[in-house]
Design a protein around this motif. Structure first.
Motif, PDB file in Angstrom:
ATOM      1  N   ASN A 112       0.853  -1.196   0.000  1.00 32.11           N
ATOM      2  CA  ASN A 112       0.000   0.000   0.000  1.00 32.11           C
ATOM      3  C   ASN A 112       0.888   1.245   0.000  1.00 32.11           C
ATOM      4  O   ASN A 112       1.813   1.370   0.813  1.00 32.11           O
ATOM      5  CB  ASN A 112      -0.897   0.048   1.238  1.00 32.11           C
ATOM      6  N   VAL A 113       0.599   2.178  -0.921  1.00 30.57           N
ATOM      7  CA  VAL A 113       1.369   3.418  -1.045  1.00 30.57           C
ATOM      8  C   VAL A 113       0.423   4.603  -0.913  1.00 30.57           C
ATOM      9  O   VAL A 113      -0.614   4.656  -1.593  1.00 30.57           O
ATOM     10  CB  VAL A 113       2.117   3.482  -2.402  1.00 30.57           C
ATOM     11  N   LYS A 114       0.793   5.549  -0.054  1.00 30.51           N
ATOM     12  CA  LYS A 114      -0.028   6.749   0.147  1.00 30.51           C
ATOM     13  C   LYS A 114       0.855   7.996   0.143  1.00 30.51           C
ATOM     14  O   LYS A 114       2.006   7.958   0.580  1.00 30.51           O
ATOM     15  CB  LYS A 114      -0.776   6.682   1.482  1.00 30.51           C
ATOM     16  N   LEU A 115       0.288   9.104  -0.325  1.00 36.17           N
ATOM     17  CA  LEU A 115       0.912  10.423  -0.213  1.00 36.17           C
ATOM     18  C   LEU A 115      -0.204  11.436   0.001  1.00 36.17           C
ATOM     19  O   LEU A 115      -1.107  11.546  -0.843  1.00 36.17           O
ATOM     20  CB  LEU A 115       1.722  10.767  -1.475  1.00 36.17           C
ATOM     21  N   TYR A 116      -0.158  12.151   1.113  1.00 35.10           N
ATOM     22  CA  TYR A 116      -1.232  13.110   1.417  1.00 35.10           C
ATOM     23  C   TYR A 116      -0.689  14.276   2.238  1.00 35.10           C
ATOM     24  O   TYR A 116       0.396  14.208   2.833  1.00 35.10           O
ATOM     25  CB  TYR A 116      -2.373  12.409   2.165  1.00 35.10           C
ATOM     26  N   SER A 117      -1.452  15.358   2.250  1.00 36.89           N
ATOM     27  CA  SER A 117      -1.071  16.565   2.994  1.00 36.89           C
ATOM     28  C   SER A 117      -1.527  16.455   4.435  1.00 36.89           C
ATOM     29  O   SER A 117      -2.583  15.877   4.735  1.00 36.89           O
ATOM     30  CB  SER A 117      -1.695  17.810   2.353  1.00 36.89           C
ATOM     31  N   GLU A 118      -0.728  17.058   5.312  1.00 37.02           N
ATOM     32  CA  GLU A 118      -1.075  17.105   6.739  1.00 37.02           C
ATOM     33  C   GLU A 118      -0.542  18.427   7.302  1.00 37.02           C
ATOM     34  O   GLU A 118       0.636  18.533   7.644  1.00 37.02           O
ATOM     35  CB  GLU A 118      -0.457  15.917   7.484  1.00 37.02           C
ATOM     36  N   ASN A 119      -1.413  19.434   7.338  1.00 36.33           N
ATOM     37  CA  ASN A 119      -1.024  20.787   7.755  1.00 36.33           C
ATOM     38  C   ASN A 119       0.087  21.306   6.836  1.00 36.33           C
ATOM     39  O   ASN A 119      -0.102  21.349   5.623  1.00 36.33           O
ATOM     40  CB  ASN A 119      -0.604  20.799   9.217  1.00 36.33           C
ATOM     41  N   GLU A 120       1.239  21.654   7.391  1.00 39.57           N
ATOM     42  CA  GLU A 120       2.334  22.193   6.586  1.00 39.57           C
ATOM     43  C   GLU A 120       3.228  21.096   6.020  1.00 39.57           C
ATOM     44  O   GLU A 120       4.199  21.392   5.319  1.00 39.57           O
ATOM     45  CB  GLU A 120       3.184  23.148   7.433  1.00 39.57           C
ATOM     46  N   ASN A 121       2.916  19.855   6.326  1.00 39.50           N
ATOM     47  CA  ASN A 121       3.736  18.733   5.877  1.00 39.50           C
ATOM     48  C   ASN A 121       3.004  17.892   4.845  1.00 39.50           C
ATOM     49  O   ASN A 121       1.789  18.013   4.654  1.00 39.50           O
ATOM     50  CB  ASN A 121       4.117  17.841   7.064  1.00 39.50           C
ATOM     51  N   CYS A 122       3.790  17.021   4.205  1.00 37.49           N
ATOM     52  CA  CYS A 122       3.188  15.957   3.405  1.00 37.49           C
ATOM     53  C   CYS A 122       3.697  14.636   3.965  1.00 37.49           C
ATOM     54  O   CYS A 122       4.832  14.542   4.440  1.00 37.49           O
ATOM     55  CB  CYS A 122       3.526  16.106   1.925  1.00 37.49           C
ATOM     56  N   VAL A 123       2.832  13.637   3.940  1.00 36.08           N
ATOM     57  CA  VAL A 123       3.145  12.347   4.550  1.00 36.08           C
ATOM     58  C   VAL A 123       3.143  11.272   3.474  1.00 36.08           C
ATOM     59  O   VAL A 123       2.192  11.160   2.700  1.00 36.08           O
ATOM     60  CB  VAL A 123       2.133  11.991   5.658  1.00 36.08           C
ATOM     61  N   MET A 124       4.238  10.489   3.451  1.00 30.72           N
ATOM     62  CA  MET A 124       4.346   9.369   2.521  1.00 30.72           C
ATOM     63  C   MET A 124       4.351   8.073   3.336  1.00 30.72           C
ATOM     64  O   MET A 124       5.104   7.945   4.315  1.00 30.72           O
ATOM     65  CB  MET A 124       5.634   9.470   1.711  1.00 30.72           C
ATOM     66  N   GLU A 125       3.496   7.102   2.943  1.00 28.69           N
ATOM     67  CA  GLU A 125       3.431   5.811   3.634  1.00 28.69           C
ATOM     68  C   GLU A 125       3.649   4.692   2.636  1.00 28.69           C
ATOM     69  O   GLU A 125       3.058   4.688   1.549  1.00 28.69           O
ATOM     70  CB  GLU A 125       2.066   5.634   4.320  1.00 28.69           C
ATOM     71  N   ILE A 126       4.508   3.745   2.989  1.00 32.45           N
ATOM     72  CA  ILE A 126       4.713   2.539   2.185  1.00 32.45           C
ATOM     73  C   ILE A 126       4.575   1.349   3.129  1.00 32.45           C
ATOM     74  O   ILE A 126       5.353   1.204   4.070  1.00 32.45           O
ATOM     75  CB  ILE A 126       6.098   2.547   1.507  1.00 32.45           C
ATOM     76  N   GLU A 127       3.591   0.505   2.854  1.00 33.40           N
ATOM     77  CA  GLU A 127       3.234  -0.567   3.795  1.00 33.40           C
ATOM     78  C   GLU A 127       3.213  -1.911   3.078  1.00 33.40           C
ATOM     79  O   GLU A 127       2.707  -2.032   1.958  1.00 33.40           O
ATOM     80  CB  GLU A 127       1.867  -0.263   4.400  1.00 33.40           C
ATOM     81  N   ASP A 128       3.812  -2.919   3.744  1.00 34.53           N
ATOM     82  CA  ASP A 128       3.754  -4.279   3.208  1.00 34.53           C
ATOM     83  C   ASP A 128       2.989  -5.165   4.191  1.00 34.53           C
ATOM     84  O   ASP A 128       2.680  -4.754   5.307  1.00 34.53           O
ATOM     85  CB  ASP A 128       5.172  -4.829   2.958  1.00 34.53           C
ATOM     86  N   ASN A 129       2.683  -6.363   3.772  1.00 37.25           N
ATOM     87  CA  ASN A 129       1.981  -7.300   4.655  1.00 37.25           C
ATOM     88  C   ASN A 129       2.840  -8.534   4.951  1.00 37.25           C
ATOM     89  O   ASN A 129       2.376  -9.668   4.958  1.00 37.25           O
ATOM     90  CB  ASN A 129       0.633  -7.720   4.055  1.00 37.25           C
TER      91      ASN A 129
END
Length: 450
Positions: free
Chosen positions: A364-381
């Motif tokens: 699973n790959v995500k990229l989204y805004s969070e206030n003044e930051n951006c958050v990138m998530e890379i998740e495996d199972n």
């Protein structure tokens, strides 16, 4: 001669140098003070003699107005001579060597000098007389008795006072520079023993020398950490290279001694090629990590983080299909950051490769805004990371255990070290969340830009 003197001076301890300069300064200062004291005392004594002489003569003439017989020849160190209107001596006493024929001049203190002797004299007419006048004469004393005694005491005590000042100054300077001596001793011990754990132990303080000692200790901390890391790094590299080198040597020896057919030789060459390729990959990763670590300043430019992630995922599309790995992505569009684009691509490559190595069948790959930051998530199972190993995975050559690695994808443990360094140089942050037998999620946060 000058070079020899400079060498001798250079060999003196700094405490002696400072004390010598301090002594010269004090000697000059004391000399100036004594000179000024003599000059001022002499001036004050002269003014005092002038005033006393004038007051005594005026008082004498006033008394003689009421009583002409009220005339003293000598009083309190002052000689008195009475003259007629024609300047003829009528009585009194004068010091030996004084010229009694000097002309009359009223209301002015004058100086007479003969044979090295100096005198002050003052003339004053007697009121209600027939032009008679009185002359007061006083030998000039360079200094009054009190001032003379004081200056003599000062002259006698000056050498003793100078010794006390010099010794006290030396002790103060030595104590003040004691941390520098400790710094020098510590540096010498480190040079002799190679022990970077040594530290400068001094009392607490906030002056320049204490700050220098603190800075030196911080430098030693950095050196010790660097030395420890490099020592561990050398050990790890040697360990990682030992196996492929041993295999290559063994296969080469076997092929030389026992390979009778081309097929047998090809088998050995194939093994050698795989191990050589493994060594090449290790060396490339080491060089890449070393290159990034040496970069103290990186050139940042505005990049579209969303597009960069999309392109990287597109590049991995076929490889993911071959491995039967499903990918789920949720990427917010047009997120911009200030970054080094090549480094960001390397970061994404390493995190995706890491996820592909250890996942079962999904990323699973995500990229989204969070206030003044951006958050990138890379998740495996995959099987996850034990809690006690989460802080250790960023170290060079660290691998949790072989059960986490698939044999076909077994790496060297350098990828996450590279990721951590890139994150650090971008003033970003990265964290890891993991549960055993459920999977691992890497979460990186960057500062957004408009």
């Amino acid at each position: 001669m000058k070079n020899k003197l400079n060498k001798i001076w250079g060999d003196f301890p700094i405490t002696v140098k400072v004390t010598l300069w301090y002594t010269v300064f004090v000697v000059i200062l004391i000399s100036i003070m004594l000179t000024v004291s003599f000059t001022v005392a002499n001036k004050m004594t002269g003014d005092l003699n002038h005033r006393e002489l004038m007051e005594a003569v005026i008082e004498m003439t006033v008394e003689m107005v009421s009583d002409p017989n009220e005339f003293d020849e000598f009083d309190d160190g002052i000689y008195f001579v009475k003259y007629s209107s024609e300047g003829i001596e009528m009585g009194g006493m004068s010091p030996r060597g004084f010229d009694l024929t000097l002309k009359y001049k009223e209301n002015t203190v004058r100086t007479y000098e003969k044979n090295g002797e100096k005198y002050y004299y003052f003339d004053k007419k007697i009121d209600n007389s027939r032009g008679e006048w009185v002359r007061g004469i006083v030998p000039i004393n360079q200094l009054s008795d009190e001032v003379s005694k004081l200056l003599i005491i000062i002259l006698i005590l000056s050498p003793l006072l100078l010794l006390i000042i010099v010794y006290g100054g030396y002790r103060i300077v030595k104590k003040a520079l004691n941390p520098i001596a400790k710094i020098s001793d510590t540096a010498s011990e480190i040079q002799k023993n190679g022990d970077f754990s040594k530290r400068i132990k001094i009392d607490e303080g906030k002056d320049e020398i204490h700050r220098m000692a603190d800075t030196f200790n911080e430098m030693l901390n950095s050196l010790e950490n660097s030395y420890t890391r490099e020592k561990q790094f050398s050990s790890d590299v040697s360990h990682e290279l030992r196996t492929p080198v041993s295999v290559i040597l063994t296969e080469s020896q076997y092929s030389l001694e026992y390979a009778d057919t081309m097929e047998e030789a090809k088998d050995s060459f194939s093994v050698i090629q795989r191990q050589a390729k493994k060594m090449s990959e290790l060396i490339n990763q080491i060089m890449e990590l070393s290159k990034i670590e040496k970069q103290t300043v990186i050139e940042l430019q505005k990049i579209n983080f969303s597009e960069t992630m999309e392109k990287i995922l597109e590049d991995y599309k076929n490889l993911l299909n071959e491995k039967n790995i499903k990918i789920s992505k949720n990427i917010e569009q047009n997120i911009f950051i200030n970054a080094d684009k090549v480094m960001i691509e390397r970061l994404l490559d390493n995190l995706f490769n890491n996820a592909m190595k250890f996942t079962k069948d999904k990323i699973n790959v995500k990229l989204y805004s969070e206030n003044e930051n951006c958050v990138m998530e890379i998740e495996d199972n995959g099987i996850g990371i034990p809690e006690e190993d989460k802080k250790l995975i960023w170290g060079r050559f660290y691998q949790v255990n072989d059960s986490r690695n698939k044999k076909v994808n077994k790496g060297f443990g350098l990828g996450l070290s590279l990721v951590a360094k890139i994150i650090e140089q971008h003033n970003a942050s990265i964290d890891v969340e993991s549960q055993l037998n459920k999977g691992t999620k890497f979460i990186a946060k960057f500062i957004k830009t408009e």
